[in-house]
Design an enzyme around this catalytic site. Sequence first.
Site, PDB file in Angstrom:
ATOM      1  N   ASP A 160      31.091  56.728  55.586  1.00 38.48           N
ATOM      2  CA  ASP A 160      30.689  55.802  56.654  1.00 38.48           C
ATOM      3  C   ASP A 160      29.401  55.071  56.265  1.00 38.48           C
ATOM      4  O   ASP A 160      28.507  54.888  57.091  1.00 38.48           O
ATOM      5  CB  ASP A 160      30.498  56.583  57.970  1.00 38.48           C
ATOM      6  CG  ASP A 160      30.600  55.682  59.201  1.00 38.48           C
ATOM      7  OD1 ASP A 160      31.069  54.537  59.071  1.00 38.48           O
ATOM      8  OD2 ASP A 160      30.188  56.128  60.292  1.00 38.48           O
ATOM      9  N   GLY A 201      18.311  56.639  69.474  1.00 34.29           N
ATOM     10  CA  GLY A 201      19.536  55.919  69.129  1.00 34.29           C
ATOM     11  C   GLY A 201      20.724  56.572  69.794  1.00 34.29           C
ATOM     12  O   GLY A 201      20.607  57.672  70.347  1.00 34.29           O
TER      13      GLY A 201
HETATM   14  P1  ATP Z   1      28.119  56.978  65.418  1.00 30.88           P
HETATM   15  O1  ATP Z   1      29.119  57.585  66.320  1.00 30.88           O
HETATM   16  O2  ATP Z   1      27.753  55.562  65.781  1.00 30.88           O
HETATM   17  O3  ATP Z   1      28.410  57.109  63.964  1.00 30.88           O
HETATM   18  P2  ATP Z   1      26.545  59.359  65.708  1.00 30.88           P
HETATM   19  O4  ATP Z   1      26.836  59.897  67.071  1.00 30.88           O
HETATM   20  O5  ATP Z   1      27.208  60.061  64.576  1.00 30.88           O
HETATM   21  O6  ATP Z   1      26.779  57.802  65.646  1.00 30.88           O
HETATM   22  P3  ATP Z   1      24.074  58.896  64.318  1.00 30.88           P
HETATM   23  O7  ATP Z   1      24.648  57.686  63.649  1.00 30.88           O
HETATM   24  O8  ATP Z   1      23.761  60.055  63.452  1.00 30.88           O
HETATM   25  O9  ATP Z   1      24.981  59.373  65.540  1.00 30.88           O
HETATM   26  O10 ATP Z   1      22.781  58.472  65.132  1.00 30.88           O
HETATM   27  C1  ATP Z   1      22.801  57.430  66.077  1.00 30.88           C
HETATM   28  C2  ATP Z   1      21.509  56.624  65.960  1.00 30.88           C
HETATM   29  O11 ATP Z   1      20.385  57.471  66.235  1.00 30.88           O
HETATM   30  C3  ATP Z   1      21.243  56.059  64.579  1.00 30.88           C
HETATM   31  O12 ATP Z   1      21.851  54.806  64.400  1.00 30.88           O
HETATM   32  C4  ATP Z   1      19.733  55.987  64.533  1.00 30.88           C
HETATM   33  O13 ATP Z   1      19.271  54.816  65.173  1.00 30.88           O
HETATM   34  C5  ATP Z   1      19.302  57.171  65.355  1.00 30.88           C
HETATM   35  N1  ATP Z   1      19.026  58.359  64.511  1.00 30.88           N
HETATM   36  C6  ATP Z   1      19.936  59.201  63.980  1.00 30.88           C
HETATM   37  N2  ATP Z   1      19.355  60.170  63.264  1.00 30.88           N
HETATM   38  C7  ATP Z   1      18.028  59.948  63.344  1.00 30.88           C
HETATM   39  C8  ATP Z   1      16.871  60.623  62.810  1.00 30.88           C
HETATM   40  N3  ATP Z   1      16.998  61.704  62.067  1.00 30.88           N
HETATM   41  N4  ATP Z   1      15.655  60.108  63.101  1.00 30.88           N
HETATM   42  C9  ATP Z   1      15.529  58.992  63.868  1.00 30.88           C
HETATM   43  N5  ATP Z   1      16.571  58.332  64.402  1.00 30.88           N
HETATM   44  C10 ATP Z   1      17.809  58.781  64.139  1.00 30.88           C
END
Ligand code: ATP
Length: 361
Positions: free
Chosen positions: A139, A20
């Site tokens: 969030d 992701g």
């Molecule tokens: P955003 O900026 O959109 O909030 P972020 O950079 O904080 O995102 P996350 O939302 O934590 O990142 O993760 C992005 C994506 O990766 C998630 O939507 C999910 O699809 C995938 N993902 C995150 N953590 C995990 C995990 N522990 N296991 C599997 N997939 C995950």
Amino acid sequence: MAVFKSDIVEDLYEIGEVLGSGHFGQVKKVRERATGTSWAGKFLKIRRKGGSLLGMDRTSVEREVEILQALKHPNIVMLKDVFESRSEMVLVLELISGGELFDFIAEKDNLLETEAIQFMKQILEGLRFMHSNSIAHFDLKPENIMLSEKVSPQLNVKLIDFGLAYRFHQGEEYKSTSGTPQYVAPEVISFEPLSTAADMWSIGVITYILLSGMSPFQGDTDEETLRNVVAVHYEFEDHYFKTTSSMAKDFIQKLLVKDSRERMTAEECLLHPWIKPITRKQVANRNRSSINMRNFKRFNAKRKWKMSYNMVSVCNRLVNMRLVCKHRSDTDLLQRQCESDVEDSESNPSSLLRRRLSSSS
Ligand code: ATP
């Protein structure tokens, strides 16, 4: 203080496919060389220069790490390790392989309220634990509610993405305007002091969508959505709520309350008759009611489409921005950033950008 390892992550983990993307990096499947165990590695770009808009600032990542370290609960993603290099931080997280809860539900032909409640209960258990530790997520939305496995006797819900989460300290005031318009509480929009109750508003919105496939405050533009939220302008249209129990509506009504002090807490939600029925009549009502699957599928398809549309449009904008980049290193970062998914940023008003732009204590 969070401890960040300075080892090279690739020495200890084999890096695999992308799972992701987020605003500041990607999540990839990683395999621990010593044990062969699979994990999820969240690779976050760190802002090098003070004035740069690219990447996250180190203190935000530290905050996310400290919060995750404090949250050991079956319904909250587990943090194993953290690595830091010059330009990147890597959070090694429990691998969650069941995908988003909403995608799982959208694949079904029908779902009784009783079944939906099993998922809600787990979300609330995670929140109760988080809130009892004075931590708010800030969030909560379908993208951040996942399932550990798709097939198992007990489907286990996991809350992810603590990038906007905050730990309250005694007597301290915290304000922030980060969030996603559809799910954000009125006090966030009016820049008032926040509490864990802001999460409970989001739970009200998520429950409303889960049952009807409609988003309670969604307007044609983000500005209109935000106005609807502040005015608490929503209704239960019969057309979409034909199969919904009155207990479920009561549950939502007790969450979508403007005064955050009057909103149900996670603890109270878990005792609400919709979640924990006492009488036989209440049990029967839940078993008779179901979610509006046709509309829910439509909502989810639109949500996914919007996420990929925004990813493409943001990439296009970033490519255009290259033309105005003075430094090659910034251009390279932009290029890598382009691989990330930036949901909703296309249409967000500058006053309520989704991520980390205007929080203050
Ligand atoms: P955003 O900026 O959109 O909030 P972020 O950079 O904080 O995102 P996350 O939302 O934590 O990142 O993760 C992005 C994506 O990766 C998630 O939507 C999910 O699809 C995938 N993902 C995150 N953590 C995990 C995990 N522990 N296991 C599997 N997939 C995950």
